[in-house]
Design an enzyme around this catalytic site. Structure first.
Site, short mmCIF file in Angstrom:
data_model
loop_
_atom_site.label_atom_id
_atom_site.label_comp_id
_atom_site.label_asym_id
_atom_site.label_seq_id
_atom_site.Cartn_x
_atom_site.Cartn_y
_atom_site.Cartn_z
N GLU A 202 10.29 -8.25 -8.24
CA GLU A 202 11.34 -7.97 -7.28
C GLU A 202 11.17 -9.05 -6.12
OE1 GLU A 202 10.75 -3.92 -5.80
OE2 GLU A 202 12.13 -3.20 -7.36
N ASP B 33 10.95 4.13 -11.74
CA ASP B 33 10.83 3.96 -10.33
C ASP B 33 11.01 5.34 -9.54
OD1 ASP B 33 10.19 2.85 -7.69
OD2 ASP B 33 12.04 1.80 -7.63
N GLU C 287 11.61 8.47 -1.25
CA GLU C 287 13.01 7.45 -1.43
C GLU C 287 14.23 8.04 -2.35
OE1 GLU C 287 11.37 3.84 -3.30
OE2 GLU C 287 13.34 2.98 -3.40
C1 GCV Z 1 8.32 -2.26 -1.72
C2 GCV Z 1 11.33 0.07 -5.24
C3 GCV Z 1 11.76 0.22 -4.04
C4 GCV Z 1 11.25 -1.03 -3.13
C5 GCV Z 1 9.75 -1.09 -3.18
C6 GCV Z 1 9.45 -1.21 -4.64
C7 GCV Z 1 7.91 -1.27 -4.90
O1 GCV Z 1 12.09 -0.91 -5.80
O2 GCV Z 1 13.13 0.45 -3.74
O3 GCV Z 1 11.54 -0.91 -1.75
O4 GCV Z 1 9.08 -2.24 -2.72
O5 GCV Z 1 9.96 -0.04 -5.35
O6 GCV Z 1 7.37 -0.15 -5.47
O7 GCV Z 1 7.42 -2.19 -4.98
#
Ligand code: GCV
Length: 835
Positions: A306, A385, A413
């Site tokens: 990411e 996720d 989340e």
């Molecule tokens: C901290 C998901 C979340 C991101 C997070 C990522 C991760 O994609 O939406 O906010 O980033 O997981 O676990 O690194």
């Protein structure tokens, strides 16, 4: 009973009555309330002093915690001494010391941070021994004893030994230096503000105490999307203050680091982990850290993920990167938690073989055996996720020579962001108990992560917690059960979800049997309820994937590079992950598990769409078709969410007013938002599949009057995007500063009716609404929440209920909306229904 004792009991009862009925509680004390306990069976014989035979900082915390707990719960002042006395004392001691004083005791081996609680009663005198494997064990034993007292357990034959399941029991915070928290839903950081560590770390220390009370021994305080500056010398000096605040509670500080740090803050020309200069930079950085924080726990790494830079930049592997860091930390006893959340977020959605779920296994399995012994792979429990439902990550069962820790998410989340009740312990239990058949039958995840299978040196659990400055830490007063439950499972994965929910409820709300029964039942039902209205059959949480991850946003998951696809079209739905015709993901499991998922006959319904692409008319094991299951579960889920409100209402007067009101507000909101979810998903699938709900509910809403069809004054009709998040795809918005109104005439039979106004509460400002019946003001409310969107959509659609009111045919109902800030007082519809 003697007179003083009677008076003391009377005072306690009075205090209890006052606390119970009058005082408000913010929730800040969480499960450490130490509220007065009536009828504690042990009160009569519990000792009257504390003998502290371990002089460490951590054991001193244990002694003062014991004083605090006994004072609060039993109204006793218990002095602390370090003079060993043989009788009438709580004795706090480590196992090595204990043998000096109690040579006749033969403590069985007490590994890790374990403890032994033992009551000795003779000749009217009593001792309670709290023997720790180490100082942390003394502290954990003390908290365990207090927990038993708070739950009115009979301690007369106390003889409990506990050893934690695994050494790594950490929480991660995704806090940024500016004080914001990525995926945090309960206010700003307790650690950081405006680019610095807070001057006042009171809440940080309180957090460490809470964590210690349930056996957590490490806390990573900064976002895994690590700010480059975190390892600068000035930042480290500030961070050392957090470690100081943690230390009395045996919680070790850890930090997330960017693999690019040697370049960004070390000013080297490269961050190639195999470059000798880079390795030297990490070594000297580690030395610097340990000079400031001698008990530093280690690094967490998110790399090649990411947008975070990583070893792939130089053609190096995650093992190259992890080992470079591990070798820098090793002389000091530190460890590296390297996250396996590594995937390409620019996948080609047109490629039927592309599959994000495969990524962690494909990347890390070939590296098994190439990691140093102080590296632990931190693996999310599912392959995508933190969705509402995912299978267990196959990588958890694929490593034989590499330590692993399972990552779960306390911050909700994808599971309602603490606005919806969703107790995740039952989900984590399913994962922990799942047999991955790693080298034979009988290798559940809990044994794999504890290092029991294949005898790996480290292992455990890590939760992304993201508590914030909100008084009750996580926002929703009932959400703290997730933090508590995670920690209890990390300590003992054999505890049941029921045990954990009950224990948490007793500690958080008291021992009233009705309160315990009701809250436990609500918690235990809540994950299934949430799942049933947000995403069917393992397809994933059908939320706004590209934005908030909160409200419904069905198509956002499809046709983009993020790979959270469920591939729905007018004929069918689901990701074909079979070995035979699909992406081959299922082949990453060991045989018996793979065989179960590969065949439609044995694939469990709740993961069907994760594993297979099927027509909507496919029959489930339940006998229902996929499409009808989608309709039915979403209707049932919304009903069950409404039932949670009723269950909570039975507790009025049995829990303190402040938390009662806060929970009621959130559950009422959830019930309304569950209807938004239900309608979005059902209408979207009915339209996409072209198959109607056999019960005729979808798209038919008797009693619902669309705002766009009301008589409008100032309001203008607008199309809402995505269309399924507004009733009929449309709503009305007001752009007139003096306000707008929408009116309609009631057409039903005379009677008492409730009116549910569906409005949009944008986070750009505060709008106000008023409801009039025949010109008379009946209700007024403000759209003042801070929901995660500035648009009229599934994140902001909110329900407000007025009434019941007496209505007669021809009555005029008028809603006035007054915009405020950028909030256009959007209105979707009004539903008139008999209660
Ligand atoms: C901290 C998901 C979340 C991101 C997070 C990522 C991760 O994609 O939406 O906010 O980033 O997981 O676990 O690194």
């Amino acid at each position: 009973m003697t007179a003083p004792r009677f008076l003391r009991l009377l005072c306690l009862l009075l205090v209890f009555a006052l606390v119970h009925h009058l005082s408000a509680e913010s929730g800040q004390a969480a499960w450490l309330r130490y509220a007065p306990v009536e009828n504690q069976p042990a009160d009569v014989w519990l000792p009257h002093s504390i003998v502290l035979l371990d002089h460490s900082l951590v054991a001193q915390s244990a002694a003062s915690e014991l004083q605090r707990g006994l004072r609060g719960m039993l109204g006793r002042e218990v002095p602390v001494t370090d003079v060993p006395r043989s009788e009438d004392a709580f004795v706090l001691v480590t196992v090595t010391e204990a043998q000096k004083y109690f040579p006749w005791l033969t403590p069985a081996s007490m590994g890790g941070d374990g403890f032994w609680l033992k009551a000795l009663r003779q000749r009217g005198r009593s001792q309670v021994l709290i023997i720790g494997a180490n100082s942390r064990g003394v502290l954990y034993g003390t908290f365990a004893l207090l927990r038993r007292i708070a739950q009115q357990q009979d301690l007369s034959h106390l003889d409990d030994r506990e050893v934690p399941s695994a050494p790594i029991r950490w929480v991660d915070q995704w806090d940024n230096p500016d004080g914001s928290i990525e995926r945090g839903y309960a206010g700003r950081s307790v650690f950081f503000n405006q680019g610095h560590v807070r001057t006042d770390l009171t809440r940080a220390a309180e957090y460490a105490r809470l964590l210690a009370s349930v056996g957590i021994n490490g806390c990573n305080v900064n976002n895994v999307n690590a700010a480059p500056d975190v390892l600068s010398s000035s930042s480290l000096r500030e961070l050392a203050r957090i470690a100081d605040a943690f230390r009395p509670w045996g919680v070790r500080l850890a930090l997330s680091v960017s693999m690019a740090s040697p370049q960004t803050i070390g000013h080297l020309s490269t961050f190639d982990p195999l470059d000798p200069q880079v390795a030297a930079w990490w070594r000297s950085k580690a030395d610097e850290i340990y000079s400031l924080i001698p008990d530093f726990a280690g690094f967490t790494v998110k790399a090649d993920s990411e947008g975070q830079l990583g070893p792939s930049h130089y053609g190096r592997s995650p093992a190259d990167a992890a080992n470079t860091l591990a070798r820098a930390l090793r002389p000091h006893g530190g460890i590296v938690l390297y996250r396996t959340f590594v995937y390409n977020h620019h996948l080609d959605w047109r490629d039927p073989k592309a599959d994000r779920a495969r990524a962690a296994y494909d990347i890390f399995h070939p590296l098994d055996g190439r990691f140093d012994s102080n590296v632990v792979l931190q693996i999310k429990h599912g392959p995508i996720d933190f969705q509402t439902r995912e299978p267990v990550s196959p990588l958890l069962g694929a490593l034989e020579h590499t330590s692993e820790a399972m990552e779960v998410q306390v911050t909700q989340e994808y599971t309602g962001q603490q606005r919806h009740l969703c107790f995740l312990v039952p989900m984590w239990k399913e994962v922990l108990d799942f047999d991955l058949h790693a080298d034979r039958a009988g290798t559940p995840v809990k044994d794999l992560i504890a290092g029991k299978t294949f005898h790996r040196p480290l292992g455990g659990m890590v939760a992304v917690a993201n508590v914030g400055l909100d008084p009750n830490w996580l926002g929703h007063p009932l959400a703290m059960a997730n933090l508590y439950g995670f920690a209890r499972l990390a300590w003992d994965p054999d505890l049941s979800a029921q045990q954990i929910a009950e224990e948490w409820t007793r500690l958080t709300f008291g021992n009233d049997p009705q309160v315990v029964r009701t809250i436990t039942a609500m918690q235990l039902a809540s994950w299934h309820i949430y799942e049933s209205y947000t995403g069917p059959l393992g397809a994933g949480t059908m939320t706004d994937i590209l934005g908030s991850h909160y409200g419904p946003g069905i198509e956002s998951a499809e046709r983009n590079g993020w790979g959270q696809w469920f591939r729905a079209d007018h004929q069918g739905i689901g990701m074909d992950r079979t070995v035979a015709t699909g992406t081959g993901y299922i082949g990453q499991y060991h045989r018996p598990v793979a065989a179960m998922y590969e065949s439609l006959k044995t694939c469990p319904d709740n993961l069907l769409l994760f594993m297979h692409h099927v027509p909507y008319t496919e029959k489930l094991h339940s006998g229902q078709t996929v499409i009808q299951h989608i309709f039915d579960t979403h209707y049932q889920g919304a009903e069950d969410a409404a039932h949670l409100v009723q269950q909570w209402q039975t507790l009025k007067g049995r829990v303190d007013e402040e938390r009662y009101a806060e929970v009621l507000k959130r559950l009422t909101y959830q019930a309304g938002h569950a209807i938004v979810w239900r309608d979005a998903i059902c209408e979207w699938f009915q339209r996409t599949s072209g198959i109607a709900d056999e019960k005729g509910r979808v798209g038919h809403h008797p009693g619902r009057i669309e705002a766009e069809s009301m008589q409008l004054d100032g309001y203008t009709p607008v199309n809402v995007t995505p269309w399924e998040t507004a009733s009929g795809g449309k709503a009305v918005a007001c752009n007139r500063t003096s306000g707008c109104s929408a009116s309609f005439q009631f057409q039903g039979n005379a009677g008492r009716y409730a009116l549910a106004a569906q409005y949009f509460d944008l986070n750009t400002g505060v709008a106000h609404f008023r409801l009039y019946l025949n010109g008379k003001l009946m209700d007024a409310w403000a759209a003042d929440d801070t929901l995660p969107s500035s648009k009229m959509d599934g994140n902001t659609s909110t329900r407000h209920i007025t009434g019941p009111l007496p209505l007669a045919p021809g009555d005029t109902i008028r809603i006035e909306g007054l915009p405020g800030g950028g909030d256009v007082a959007g209105l979707d519809d009004v539903e008139v229904y008999r209660e």
